[in-house]
Design an enzyme around this catalytic site. Structure first.
Site, PDB file in Angstrom:
ATOM      1  N   ASP A  76      33.502  45.203  27.581  1.00 42.53           N
ATOM      2  CA  ASP A  76      32.248  45.845  27.088  1.00 42.53           C
ATOM      3  C   ASP A  76      32.280  47.230  26.335  1.00 42.53           C
ATOM      4  O   ASP A  76      33.470  47.731  26.470  1.00 42.53           O
ATOM      5  CB  ASP A  76      31.094  46.251  28.480  1.00 42.53           C
ATOM      6  N   ASN A 145      24.543  49.532  40.329  1.00 44.28           N
ATOM      7  CA  ASN A 145      23.310  48.646  40.271  1.00 44.28           C
ATOM      8  C   ASN A 145      23.777  47.163  40.528  1.00 44.28           C
ATOM      9  O   ASN A 145      23.057  46.183  40.079  1.00 44.28           O
ATOM     10  CB  ASN A 145      22.636  48.965  39.043  1.00 44.28           C
ATOM     11  N   HIS A 147      26.067  45.640  38.461  1.00 42.21           N
ATOM     12  CA  HIS A 147      26.679  45.131  37.294  1.00 42.21           C
ATOM     13  C   HIS A 147      28.249  45.060  37.329  1.00 42.21           C
ATOM     14  O   HIS A 147      28.930  45.792  37.915  1.00 42.21           O
ATOM     15  CB  HIS A 147      26.256  45.851  35.981  1.00 42.21           C
ATOM     16  N   GLU A 152      23.801  43.837  33.270  1.00 37.59           N
ATOM     17  CA  GLU A 152      23.019  44.306  34.114  1.00 37.59           C
ATOM     18  C   GLU A 152      22.456  43.546  34.948  1.00 37.59           C
ATOM     19  O   GLU A 152      22.198  42.213  34.703  1.00 37.59           O
ATOM     20  CB  GLU A 152      21.898  45.325  33.044  1.00 37.59           C
TER      21      GLU A 152
HETATM   22  P1  PGA Z   1      33.084  53.336  38.205  1.00 38.44           P
HETATM   23  O1  PGA Z   1      32.180  52.364  36.998  1.00 38.44           O
HETATM   24  O2  PGA Z   1      34.423  52.887  38.053  1.00 38.44           O
HETATM   25  O3  PGA Z   1      33.022  54.769  37.450  1.00 38.44           O
HETATM   26  O4  PGA Z   1      32.360  53.628  39.099  1.00 38.44           O
HETATM   27  C1  PGA Z   1      31.996  51.088  37.370  1.00 38.44           C
HETATM   28  C2  PGA Z   1      31.035  50.295  36.607  1.00 38.44           C
HETATM   29  O5  PGA Z   1      30.224  50.928  36.047  1.00 38.44           O
HETATM   30  O6  PGA Z   1      31.786  49.145  36.404  1.00 38.44           O
END
Ligand code: PGA
Length: 250
Positions: A76, A145, A147, A152
């Protein structure tokens, strides 16, 4: 004839802490590359995978794994951002993994977020992965959330590489990273369907802050509201590696 209904669930491995999670995930990556040195893989960005990057790079320096043939696909990126931007996910992966691990830059495949026609370019990226034979291994983090990559809430199980609107929750998360600079409100992400086509899928999470979303992803009915729950459509190839804090509500 007797019908047999088999309820399979992804394998869940619970380890004491984030360091053990990182080691376990790194071992999965290096095992894949020992079996297939030219494997196509995709790794997440964010804070969760940093220990894993270090472990893989260390294994390469120790001569335990050869990273000269791996094909690494970005999963991404913010729209309009690229490896040349300090705050991009591509530059994070470059700085924290690709360069220290010594992966040849020509094996680093980046999302075409600067293309004048991002939608056609996203489709070409999807086709590029398919033409490479699909992904041999993906490692995923999970957003608060639900994702996975930047799929999303609302993302369909069959979604493919595309441009997506980021949710307020993801924008707030990215805000810290952009340190006061404006955060792009769209991203390009490989799709849930792209991920489900991978031959092997690892999801990693650590810390109490991920416990509730892990419960929803693994224990509530599968739903587009929590895109990570779609991984249960392919339980036979999914392993979830959690530290005790992230597994506390399962
Ligand atoms: P993080 O992000 O490892 O900083 O918790 C995870 C994500 O948003 O996929």
């Amino acid at each position: 004839m007797v019908g047999v209904m088999r309820m399979t669930e992804p394998e869940i491995i619970v380890v004491p802490d984030a360091a053990a999670m990182s080691q376990h995930a790194a071992d999965e990556v290096t095992a894949t590359l020992r079996r297939k040195p030219g494997a196509a893989i995709s790794l997440p960005t964010g804070s969760t995978p940093e220990g894993m990057y270090d472990q893989i790079a260390q294994s390469a320096r120790n001569g335990e794994v050869d990273l000269s043939q791996v094909q690494l696909y970005c999963m991404d990126e913010y729209l309009g951002k690229s490896g040349n931007d300090d705050n991009s996910l591509t530059s994070l992966l470059l700085k924290h993994f690709v360069v220290p691990a010594g992966i040849p830059l020509e094996h680093f495949h980046t999302l075409p977020t600067l293309d004048p026609d991002v939608h056609a370019a996203a489709e070409r990226y999807e086709n590029e992965i398919a033409a490479a034979g699909g992904l041999d291994l993906v490692v995923l983090g999970i957003g608060g959330n639900g994702h996975i990559a930047y799929n999303e809430p609302g993302s369909a199980a069959g979604s493919r590489t595309r441009v997506i609107d980021l949710t307020p929750e993801s924008l707030a998360q990215a805000d810290d990273y952009f340190a006061g600079k404006p955060v792009p409100d769209k991203a390009m992400t490989i799709g849930v369907g792209t991920l489900l086509d991978a031959k092997r899928i690892i999801l990693i999470a650590s810390g109490a802050g991920k416990a509730e979303i892990m419960r929803q992803a693994l224990r509530e009915p599968m739903s587009a509201d929590v895109p990570a729950s779609w991984l249960r459509l392919a339980p036979e190839k999914v392993t979830v590696i959690l530290d005790e804090a992230a597994a506390a509500l399962l």
